[in-house]
Enzyme design. Structure first.
Site, PDB file in Angstrom:
ATOM      1  N   ASP A  89      -6.321  -6.400   5.444  1.00  0.00           N
ATOM      2  CA  ASP A  89      -7.428  -5.693   4.791  1.00  0.00           C
ATOM      3  C   ASP A  89      -8.442  -6.693   4.244  1.00  0.00           C
ATOM      4  OD1 ASP A  89      -9.025  -3.823   3.599  1.00  0.00           O
ATOM      5  OD2 ASP A  89      -7.535  -3.106   2.174  1.00  0.00           O
ATOM      6  N   TYR A 137       0.822  -1.202   0.000  1.00  0.00           N
ATOM      7  CA  TYR A 137       0.000   0.000   0.000  1.00  0.00           C
ATOM      8  C   TYR A 137       0.861   1.259   0.000  1.00  0.00           C
ATOM      9  CZ  TYR A 137      -4.277  -2.665   1.008  1.00  0.00           C
ATOM     10  OH  TYR A 137      -5.336  -3.527   0.933  1.00  0.00           O
ATOM     11  N   LYS A 162       2.354 -15.541   3.874  1.00  0.00           N
ATOM     12  CA  LYS A 162       2.552 -16.387   2.696  1.00  0.00           C
ATOM     13  C   LYS A 162       4.043 -16.705   2.608  1.00  0.00           C
ATOM     14  CE  LYS A 162       0.616 -18.438  -0.880  1.00  0.00           C
ATOM     15  NZ  LYS A 162      -0.263 -19.611  -0.670  1.00  0.00           N
ATOM     16  N   ASP A 199     -12.319  -7.888   6.137  1.00  0.00           N
ATOM     17  CA  ASP A 199     -13.581  -7.734   5.413  1.00  0.00           C
ATOM     18  C   ASP A 199     -14.297  -9.080   5.275  1.00  0.00           C
ATOM     19  OD1 ASP A 199     -13.237  -5.068   5.164  1.00  0.00           O
ATOM     20  OD2 ASP A 199     -13.083  -5.015   2.992  1.00  0.00           O
TER      21      ASP A 199
END
Length: 371
Positions: free
Chosen positions: A245, A142, A189, A249
């Site tokens: 993020d 980001y 990951k 959600d």
């Protein structure tokens, strides 16, 4: 206690839901003898429209000179549908996080028994679910270097992390786990990404400082499945910016609606509290948006400043509203209550819970039901 709070309503349903949070805080101030002052400022699409900037200098200065920030929502379909736009509402929030050093996003996830039918997940899977996601907020792709070629046929987003960034939020997550069920799950990951391998190395080292807390690991794809298959297994989830993020959600379906999902973004000096539901522009000015996430974000603000009894009073009022089905249509499709009615009920319960009587008969939208 005296608190000066910057209020950034933003776009879409932001102004409507944040008004209900202010009602709850106003009730708390009256009951517990505090003084909360609010000052509104622009951010997002409305700020672009009026000033040309998604985060005006005046807004940033206000946020740097208040005790905390209450945030609504940010975004507009006009920008979502224009990938060529150089100025976007979301840039305002990203810049605000960076300028204020808000490095940790905290999102509680809880299944409320009375409204489990609102979730697509079976009750027997949901029952007892109560965990919190700690998402790193200042690093990753980001904020990494971004490139696109002149032809618009190639693009890249650089994902970067350093040990200091990882360490700060990891300590917060482990301290939270010590107060909860003493388990931290790192989501990464690491089988593919170097940044994830750095996360594992740093988190494993820090875990030795918290011998009473169990640490385990999940790859992000497996974590996404486990959130749906067995959410009860989690206590504290620790993630980088991107994974956090997405997963937070996804986790909103556990509660049954994004309209229940509150969050805190904290740094060394500043703090910001916001619902995660976004602008939900389809519901704008229709008095149907769920204000509970915004109200619960206000409760997290109180908790952040050590006002624990006050925070619990807000949670109690929200739970009472849910138990009595004083909720919006996202949680009960035939509900007669709107944004304002739910906010009024919660504020009134905080003020008068000992004497509150709620008439369940003859309820009409827009009429007072508190007697």
């Amino acid at each position: 206690m005296k608190l000066k709070i910057a209020v950034l309503p933003g776009d879409g349903i932001g102004p409507e839901v944040i008004l209900q949070a202010k009602k709850a805080l106003g009730a708390i101030a009256l009951v517990f003898g505090h003084e909360f002052t609010f000052e509104d400022a622009l951010i997002g699409a409305i700020a672009i429209e009026r000033t040309g900037k998604p985060l005006p200098d005046q807004t940033l200065n206000l946020c740097k000179n208040t005790d905390s920030i209450l945030f609504g929502a940010i975004g507009d379909p006009m920008y979502d549908n224009d990938p060529e736009s150089k100025i976007r509402p979301e840039q305002g929030l990203l810049k605000l996080r960076k300028e204020l050093g808000l490095y940790a996003n905290i999102r509680p996830i809880k299944a409320y028994p009375k409204i489990m039918d609102a979730s697509p997940i079976k009750k027997e899977i949901l029952q007892g679910t109560d965990f919190v996601i700690y998402r790193e907020l200042n690093g990753g792709m980001y904020f990494g270097e971004k490139q696109i070629n002149d032809e618009g046929t190639y693009a890249s987003d650089l994902c970067e992390y350093n040990e200091a960034e990882i360490s700060k939020i990891t300590h917060l997550a482990f301290k939270s786990a010590q107060e909860r069920r003493k388990k931290v799950t790192l989501v990464d990951k690491a089988n593919v990404l170097e940044t994830s391998r750095l996360w594992r190395k740093v988190v494993q080292k820090i875990a030795k400082e918290y011998p009473d807390v169990t640490l385990d690991f999940l790859y992000v794809d497996n974590a996404a499945m486990q959130l749906i298959l067995n959410p009860r297994q989690f206590d504290v989830l620790l993630t980088d910016n991107l994974f956090g993020d997405i997963l937070s959600d996804e986790a909103s379906v556990i509660a049954g609606s994004k309209g229940l999902m509150s969050s805190a973004s904290v740094g060394e000096k500043y703090s910001l509290f916001e619902p995660i539901h976004g602008t939900y522009n389809e519901a704008k000015n229709k008095n149907c948006a769920n204000p509970i996430a915004s109200i619960l974000s206000a409760a997290m603000l109180l908790d952040h400043f050590g006002l624990l009894k006050e925070s619990l009073a807000v949670f109690e009022a929200v739970e009472k509203a849910i138990i009595n089905q004083i909720v919006t249509i996202d949680l009960k499709v035939d509900s007669k209550f709107g944004t304002n009615e739910v906010g009024d009920y919660i504020a009134n319960f905080i003020l008068n819970k000992g004497d509150l009587y709620f008439k369940m008969d003859n309820v009409n939208l827009g009429q007072s039901t508190i007697v």
